[in-house]
Design an enzyme around this catalytic site. Structure first.
Site, PDB file in Angstrom:
ATOM      1  N   TYR A  18       0.893  -1.153   0.000  1.00 28.27           N
ATOM      2  CA  TYR A  18       0.000   0.000   0.000  1.00 28.27           C
ATOM      3  C   TYR A  18       0.934   1.205   0.000  1.00 28.27           C
ATOM      4  O   TYR A  18       1.623   1.472   0.980  1.00 28.27           O
ATOM      5  CB  TYR A  18      -0.914   0.024   1.222  1.00 28.27           C
ATOM      6  CG  TYR A  18      -1.685   1.317   1.310  1.00 28.27           C
ATOM      7  CD1 TYR A  18      -2.756   1.552   0.457  1.00 28.27           C
ATOM      8  CD2 TYR A  18      -1.317   2.314   2.193  1.00 28.27           C
ATOM      9  CE1 TYR A  18      -3.447   2.747   0.500  1.00 28.27           C
ATOM     10  CE2 TYR A  18      -2.004   3.518   2.239  1.00 28.27           C
ATOM     11  CZ  TYR A  18      -3.059   3.728   1.393  1.00 28.27           C
ATOM     12  OH  TYR A  18      -3.733   4.913   1.423  1.00 28.27           O
ATOM     13  N   ASP A  57      -2.173  -1.514  -3.955  1.00 30.14           N
ATOM     14  CA  ASP A  57      -2.641  -0.148  -4.194  1.00 30.14           C
ATOM     15  C   ASP A  57      -1.409   0.729  -4.320  1.00 30.14           C
ATOM     16  O   ASP A  57      -0.821   1.143  -3.328  1.00 30.14           O
ATOM     17  CB  ASP A  57      -3.532   0.296  -3.033  1.00 30.14           C
ATOM     18  CG  ASP A  57      -4.051   1.720  -3.183  1.00 30.14           C
ATOM     19  OD1 ASP A  57      -3.617   2.426  -4.123  1.00 30.14           O
ATOM     20  OD2 ASP A  57      -4.871   2.132  -2.339  1.00 30.14           O
ATOM     21  N   ASN A  59      -1.368   3.627  -5.722  1.00 22.85           N
ATOM     22  CA  ASN A  59      -1.793   5.022  -5.576  1.00 22.85           C
ATOM     23  C   ASN A  59      -1.306   5.943  -6.689  1.00 22.85           C
ATOM     24  O   ASN A  59      -0.972   7.096  -6.437  1.00 22.85           O
ATOM     25  CB  ASN A  59      -1.373   5.567  -4.204  1.00 22.85           C
ATOM     26  CG  ASN A  59      -2.528   5.609  -3.243  1.00 22.85           C
ATOM     27  OD1 ASN A  59      -3.660   5.899  -3.632  1.00 22.85           O
ATOM     28  ND2 ASN A  59      -2.261   5.316  -1.979  1.00 22.85           N
ATOM     29  N   ASP A 153     -14.259   0.749  -1.880  1.00 26.16           N
ATOM     30  CA  ASP A 153     -14.033   1.747  -2.921  1.00 26.16           C
ATOM     31  C   ASP A 153     -13.048   1.219  -3.971  1.00 26.16           C
ATOM     32  O   ASP A 153     -12.915   1.789  -5.041  1.00 26.16           O
ATOM     33  CB  ASP A 153     -13.582   3.084  -2.338  1.00 26.16           C
ATOM     34  CG  ASP A 153     -12.358   2.996  -1.447  1.00 26.16           C
ATOM     35  OD1 ASP A 153     -12.016   1.893  -0.965  1.00 26.16           O
ATOM     36  OD2 ASP A 153     -11.741   4.047  -1.199  1.00 26.16           O
TER      37      ASP A 153
END
Length: 162
Positions: A18, A57, A59, A153
């Site tokens: 992450y 993720d 990002n 999400d």
């Protein structure tokens, strides 16, 4: 921050991460860039021993095709030139964005804001990835986004190996 888990398998390393968010106004872009440099160096080092599969993720929406409203989001966290350049640097280090390898022109997302009915309207971003060493791509059969799976999400992503 920057949660990272590395698993060693007989034929490859699996790294799940992450990646820290740059925050509104890119308040933490320096921290984010430092994380990206350190992560790239770590992946390159691991790749010297056996191939890597890096997922999670990350990002960042790397290219305009990776988010619904690229022009409106230019310079925002997750779509700043700094973050996109770091992804380019990673991919230029003998690593492959597996989804783009199989689907260079496909518009499909992995994250949607909870605001403005973004998911219902498919106004999303592709920020979840499977990145693999170029030398293991002969073992990769497919890279999948399960955007029909609800509950968060984000949606799950998958990598199918031969």
């Amino acid at each position: 921050e920057g949660r990272v888990i590395t698993l060693e398998y007989p034929d490859f390393y699996l790294i799940n991460a992450y990646v820290p968010n740059a925050q509104p106004g890119l308040a933490r872009i320096d921290f984010r860039e430092e994380f990206e440099d350190n992560m790239r160096n770590y992946l390159i080092e691991l790749d010297q021993h056996k191939p890597i599969i890096y997922c999670g993720d990350l990002n960042v929406a790397h290219n305009p095709i990776d988010l619904k409203n690229d022009k409106a989001n230019e310079g925002q966290p997750g779509y700043s030139i700094q973050e996109r350049n770091k992804m380019t640097a990673l991919l230029n280090s003998n690593f492959v964005d597996t989804f783009r390898y199989f689907y260079p022109d496909k518009e499909q997302y992995t994250w949607w804001s909870y605001r403005g009915r973004a998911r219902a309207n498919n106004v999303g971003w592709r920020i979840d990835y499977f990145i693999a060493s170029a030398r293991i791509m002969d073992k990769v059969k497919d890279s999948v986004i399960y955007d029909q799976v609800l509950g968060s999400d984000h949606c799950p992503v998958g990598l199918i190996l031969k």
